[in-house]
Enzyme design. Structure first.
Site, PDB file in Angstrom:
ATOM      1  N   GLU A  45       2.726 -11.696   5.575  1.00 57.67           N
ATOM      2  CA  GLU A  45       1.820 -11.118   6.449  1.00 57.67           C
ATOM      3  C   GLU A  45       2.376 -11.094   7.794  1.00 57.67           C
ATOM      4  O   GLU A  45       2.323 -12.312   8.341  1.00 57.67           O
ATOM      5  CB  GLU A  45       0.407 -11.609   6.361  1.00 57.67           C
ATOM      6  CG  GLU A  45      -0.207 -11.894   5.126  1.00 57.67           C
ATOM      7  CD  GLU A  45      -0.962 -10.395   4.820  1.00 57.67           C
ATOM      8  OE1 GLU A  45      -0.800  -9.514   5.642  1.00 57.67           O
ATOM      9  OE2 GLU A  45      -1.569 -10.208   3.940  1.00 57.67           O
ATOM     10  N   HIS A  61       0.689  -1.237   0.123  1.00 57.80           N
ATOM     11  CA  HIS A  61       0.018   0.048  -0.050  1.00 57.80           C
ATOM     12  C   HIS A  61       0.757   1.435   0.104  1.00 57.80           C
ATOM     13  O   HIS A  61       2.045   1.271  -0.415  1.00 57.80           O
ATOM     14  CB  HIS A  61      -0.912  -0.182   1.062  1.00 57.80           C
ATOM     15  CG  HIS A  61      -1.457  -1.322   1.362  1.00 57.80           C
ATOM     16  ND1 HIS A  61      -2.647  -1.842   0.435  1.00 57.80           N
ATOM     17  CD2 HIS A  61      -1.586  -2.475   2.134  1.00 57.80           C
ATOM     18  CE1 HIS A  61      -2.989  -3.113   0.728  1.00 57.80           C
ATOM     19  NE2 HIS A  61      -2.375  -3.458   1.570  1.00 57.80           N
TER      20      HIS A  61
END
Length: 321
Positions: free
Chosen positions: A285, A111
């Site tokens: 993650e 992001h």
């Protein structure tokens, strides 16, 4: 990284495995995640959606940091006091002499902190080889408003400093140096254009409370449209296994209790950042931002330094064979 949204449909499995860390670590070793051992012997995770029902704060909270020793005995700068290597957007400092001299590493901070101000742009569709999906997303956040995009960029800065000390040339796909993005397809192409020896995309999940732990996402074999991952499946798995093994060893964090069957490894075929890559690449993650216990780790500067060290040592192990 939330499983709901543009580039993260729910994976086929979501089993809860809450065994002790020792059991999880044994599962990793049995699964072949011995990268940290190789590292010691030789000396030495674009595509995701925001949390369903919520989105990161436009002005995320920045948690205070606590310095901790880095690999090699140095101490990282406190949060807000970035190392010189962190001050030049996207570019690497001149490579130092070291075991990774001549190697190129691309770090992909998931992001972009300013995506939240450009929702129209990041919602446009791009081709990811197998299908079309949104350019990017805002990412998720902790319940207290610490944005995933801030987390990923902080870890990326810490990794860059560590890897450059090993002699690697390091490039970031973004360093808050552009209005939004890059889109998921461009993130893959940045690694390809750099002829990277390894690419790691950094993320944090946005799953439900009680879901804890990290997992590394590996590319599946895809040959459709512009996507052809067949040549990178094996080396990407080797990279992912070493990153996962080192992450456990350095952070003490257990593999995910909700995906990956306790191995810390998940294979996906729906992610543009992996599908369009022509060089070894994985996602990680690092934890679940929506779980209070994981969030306490993710918002700790000392723990983020350990995360950066664990991922970096996995990369070093992979590149040194």
């Amino acid at each position: 990284m939330s499983y709901t949204g543009p580039d993260f449909d729910p994976p086929p499995e979501r089993r809860s495995r809450r065994g002790p860390l020792t059991v999880a670590l044994a599962a990793l070793v049995c699964g072949g995640l011995l990268g940290w051992g190789v590292y010691a012997a030789t000396g030495g995770t674009d595509d995701k959606g925001a949390q369903a029902g919520g989105s990161p704060s436009a002005a995320p909270r920045t948690p205070s940091a606590t310095s901790s020793p880095t690999a090699g005995g140095s101490s990282p700068s406190a949060e807000g006091e970035e190392s010189p290597a962190s001050r030049t957007p996207s570019a690497s400092a001149p490579a130092a002499a070291g075991p990774l001299k001549g190697k190129v590493v691309v770090i992909d901070p998931g992001h972009n902190p300013t995506n939240v101000k450009h929702t129209a742009e990041i919602n446009r569709q791009v081709d990811v080889g197998t299908h079309r999906k949104e350019c990017d997303t805002t990412g998720t956040s902790t319940n207290d408003g610490y944005a995933e995009a801030e987390f990923t960029l902080d870890v990326a800065h810490r990794m860059r400093a560590l890897l450059e000390r090993q002699g690697a040339t390091v490039k970031l796909t973004q360093d808050r140096d552009r209005p939004y993005g890059p889109c998921v397809d461009e993130r893959a192409r940045i690694g390809n254009a750099a002829k990277a020896d390894a690419v790691v995309s950094i993320h944090a999940d946005g799953s439900g409370a009680g879901n804890r732990g990290f997992h590394v996402i590996l590319p599946g074999s895809v040959n459709e449209g512009e996507a052809d991952t067949r040549a990178i499946v094996a080396p990407s798995r080797a990279l992912g296994e070493r990153v996962a093994g080192s992450f456990v060893r350095v952070t003490g964090t257990a593999p995910s209790n909700y995906t990956g069957g306790g191995t810390g490894l998940v294979t996906r075929k729906d992610l543009g950042g992996l599908n369009l890559s022509t060089v070894p690449k994985v996602f990680i993650e690092c934890g679940n931002m929506r779980d209070s216990k994981d969030a306490a780790l993710l918002t700790s500067g000392a723990w983020r330094q350990k995360a950066a060290q664990g991922i970096s040592e996995g990369i070093v192990s992979f590149l040194r064979g």
